[in-house]
Design an enzyme around this catalytic site. Structure first.
Site, PDB file in Angstrom:
ATOM      1  NE  ARG A   9      -3.762   0.434   0.544  1.00  0.00           N
ATOM      2  CZ  ARG A   9      -2.610   1.078   0.616  1.00  0.00           C
ATOM      3  NH1 ARG A   9      -2.301   1.771   1.708  1.00  0.00           N
ATOM      4  NH2 ARG A   9      -1.760   1.038  -0.396  1.00  0.00           N
ATOM      5  CG  ASP A  55      -4.751   2.220   4.623  1.00  0.00           C
ATOM      6  OD1 ASP A  55      -3.600   1.938   4.203  1.00  0.00           O
ATOM      7  OD2 ASP A  55      -5.462   3.094   4.110  1.00  0.00           O
ATOM      8  CG  ASP A  56      -0.090  -0.885   3.650  1.00  0.00           C
ATOM      9  OD1 ASP A  56       0.055  -0.459   4.814  1.00  0.00           O
ATOM     10  OD2 ASP A  56       0.752  -0.697   2.753  1.00  0.00           O
ATOM     11  CG  ASP A  95       7.578   7.205   8.390  1.00  0.00           C
ATOM     12  OD1 ASP A  95       7.835   8.320   7.877  1.00  0.00           O
ATOM     13  OD2 ASP A  95       7.538   6.155   7.722  1.00  0.00           O
ATOM     14  CG  HIS A 102       4.892  -1.830   0.857  1.00  0.00           C
ATOM     15  ND1 HIS A 102       4.280  -0.972   1.740  1.00  0.00           N
ATOM     16  CD2 HIS A 102       5.557  -1.052  -0.039  1.00  0.00           C
ATOM     17  CE1 HIS A 102       4.550   0.274   1.385  1.00  0.00           C
ATOM     18  NE2 HIS A 102       5.328   0.249   0.313  1.00  0.00           N
TER      19      HIS A 102
END
Length: 391
Positions: A147, A220-221, A307, A331
Site C-alpha cells: 500500500r 494507507d488505502d 475513528d 471502500h
C-alpha cells in the site's frame, strides 16, 4: 458804523468758510480711516475664514482617519477575542500558527514599542494554503510494500512536506521522504482497538505540536486529491469548530452508556477509511479528552476503535456536529458510481479488491487499485503518465 458792520460780516463769512474747509478735511480723513478700518476688518475676516476652513478640513480628515482607525482596531480586537475564545479550553492555550496572537506590543531594535497585532490578525485571516494542512497517513508494517509504496508513487510526492506517516515499526524510510515525517508509534501492528487508538493518539498529539491549521487523517488505502483538499478547506474557518468527513453508516452509532447501566448513547462519527479533517479550533477543545495519549484511554473506556472514539469525543462530549462531505470516499461504498468527469472534485478515494474507481487508462493488471490511472487523469503532464493509454 456801516462799514464796520460790513467788515464784520465778511470776517464772519471767512471764518465760517475756513471752519467748513477744516471740517470737510477732517470728515474726509475720518472717512478714509473708517474705510481703511473696515477694509482691514474684512481682510482679517476673510483670512480668518480661510484659516478656519483649512483647520476644519484638516480636523475633518483627522476625525475620519481616527474613526477609520478605531473601526479597524475594533474589528481586529473582535477577531483576536474570537480566536482567543476558540483557542482556549480549560485554560489550555493553542500552539497554532498565530502563537503570538494577543500580544499587543513587541520591542524593536531601538527599544521602541510597536504594534504587532495587525500582522497577527492578518495571518489568522489569510486564506488557507497547502502548508497549513497536516495530512496524517496511518499504516502498518504488513502494508509497507502493498500500500504505502503505491502512495509514494502517486499523491504523496505532491504533498510530502505536509504528509506524516504513522507506522508501528522502524522499517526503511521511503526514498525522498522526510525522515522526521516517518514516525514509529511503537503501537501494536494489529487492526484492533488498542493499536488503532494508540496510533490515532500519536497522530493527534504530533499535530497539536505543529502550527498547522487542519488535521486531516487518511488510511494507507486512500488516494488524496491534494489541490481539491486545499480548495475545499479554504471554505472553512480553521479557528471555528469543524468536523468534516463522511459516516460509514446511515444512522448515529449507538453504544451502551457505561456511566449509566441499561442506557444507550448515540453519536455520529466520520469513518477513517474515507478520511476526515478537524479544524485547529476544534482540536484545541479536544485536548482534555484527547491530548497526551488520552484518545487511547477514551477508546478503552468506550471499547471502540480510533475513528469511533474521535466521533465520540467530538459529537457526544463536545456536542460539535459532523459536517457530512460526500467527496470523501471509502471502500465501504460502491466506488464505480463516481463519474470519471467528476474525479477532480473528489477529496479522497479508496479501493478494496474489485471495488475500485471505474476509469479508463492503465489495464487492471498493471493498475488493480486504479490509483495510478486516477493520478494520471489529474496530472497528465507528469512523465510517469506518458505511457498511459489514451481513450
Amino acid at each position: 458804523m456801516n462799514c464796520n458792520v460790513s467788515e464784520c460780516r465778511k470776517t464772519q463769512v471767512n471764518i465760517c468758510g475756513q471752519v467748513m474747509r477744516i471740517s470737510l478735511r477732517r470728515i474726509c480723513k475720518l472717512f478714509l480711516v473708517i474705510v481703511t478700518f473696515i477694509l482691514a476688518l474684512v481682510l482679517i475676516s476673510v483670512t480668518n475664514t480661510e484659516r478656519i476652513q483649512t483647520k476644519q478640513i484638516v480636523f475633518t480628515k483627522f476625525v475620519k482617519r481616527s474613526y477609520r482607525r478605531q473601526l479597524s482596531l475594533q474589528k481586529e480586537q473582535q477577531v483576536v477575542d474570537h480566536i482567543k475564545f476558540q483557542r482556549k479550553t480549560n485554560g489550555v492555550n493553542s500552539v497554532a500558527d498565530d502563537e503570538n496572537l494577543g500580544k499587543d506590543e513587541i520591542v524593536n531594535k531601538n527599544g521602541k514599542i510597536k504594534q504587532n497585532r495587525i500582522q497577527n490578525v492578518k495571518n489568522v485571516m489569510r486564506k488557507t494554503v497547502q502548508s497549513d494542512i497536516f495530512i496524517s497517513v496511518k499504516t502498518t508494517k504488513s502494508n509497507r510494500n502493498s500500500r504505502l509504496d503505491l502512495l509514494m508513487e502517486t499523491w504523496i510526492p505532491l504533498a510530502k512536506d505536509e504528509t506524516y506517516i504513522f507506522t508501528d515499526n522502524d522499517s526503511h524510510i521511503p526514498e525522498n521522504f522526510h525522515a522526521d515525517h516517518f514516525i514509529n508509534t511503537f503501537c501494536a501492528d494489529s487492526h484492533y482497538r488498542q493499536g488503532l487508538c494508540c496510533k490515532m493518539a500519536r497522530e493527534y498529539d504530533i499535530f497539536m505540536e505543529s502550527k498547522k491549521r487542519w488535521f486531516c487523517h487518511v488510511d494507507d488505502d486512500n488516494y488524496v486529491n491534494v489541490p481539491a483538499l486545499v480548495g475545499f478547506l479554504q471554505q472553512y474557518n480553521h479557528s471555528d469548530n469543524w468536523y468534516l468527513g463522511r459516516p460509514s453508516i446511515s444512522h448515529p452509532m449507538e453504544v451502551l452508556d457505561r456511566a449509566n447501566p441499561g442506557q444507550k448513547l448515540a453519536f455520529w462519527f466520520a469513518t477513517g477509511g474515507a478520511g476526515f479533517c478537524i479544524s485547529r479550533g476544534l482540536a484545541d477543545k479536544m485536548v482534555p479528552h484527547a491530548g497526551g495519549g488520552r484518545i487511547q484511554t477514551t477508546g478503552d473506556a468506550i471499547r471502540l476503535p480510533d475513528d469511533c472514539t474521535v466521533g465520540y469525543i467530538i459529537n457526544h462530549l463536545l456536542k460539535v456536529p459532523l459536517t457530512k462531505i460526500k467527496e470523501f470516499h471509502s471502500h465501504l461504498e460502491g466506488l464505480h458510481r463516481i463519474p470519471q468527469h467528476q474525479l477532480s472534485d473528489q477529496l479522497t478515494l479508496s479501493y478494496f479488491n474489485s471495488n475500485v474507481i471505474d476509469v479508463k487508462g492503465y489495464s487492471h493488471e498493471n493498475d488493480p487499485t486504479r490509483f495510478k490511472t486516477v493520478h494520471c487523469h489529474l496530472y497528465p503532464y507528469l512523465s510517469q503518465c506518458v505511457d498511459m493509454p489514451r481513450w
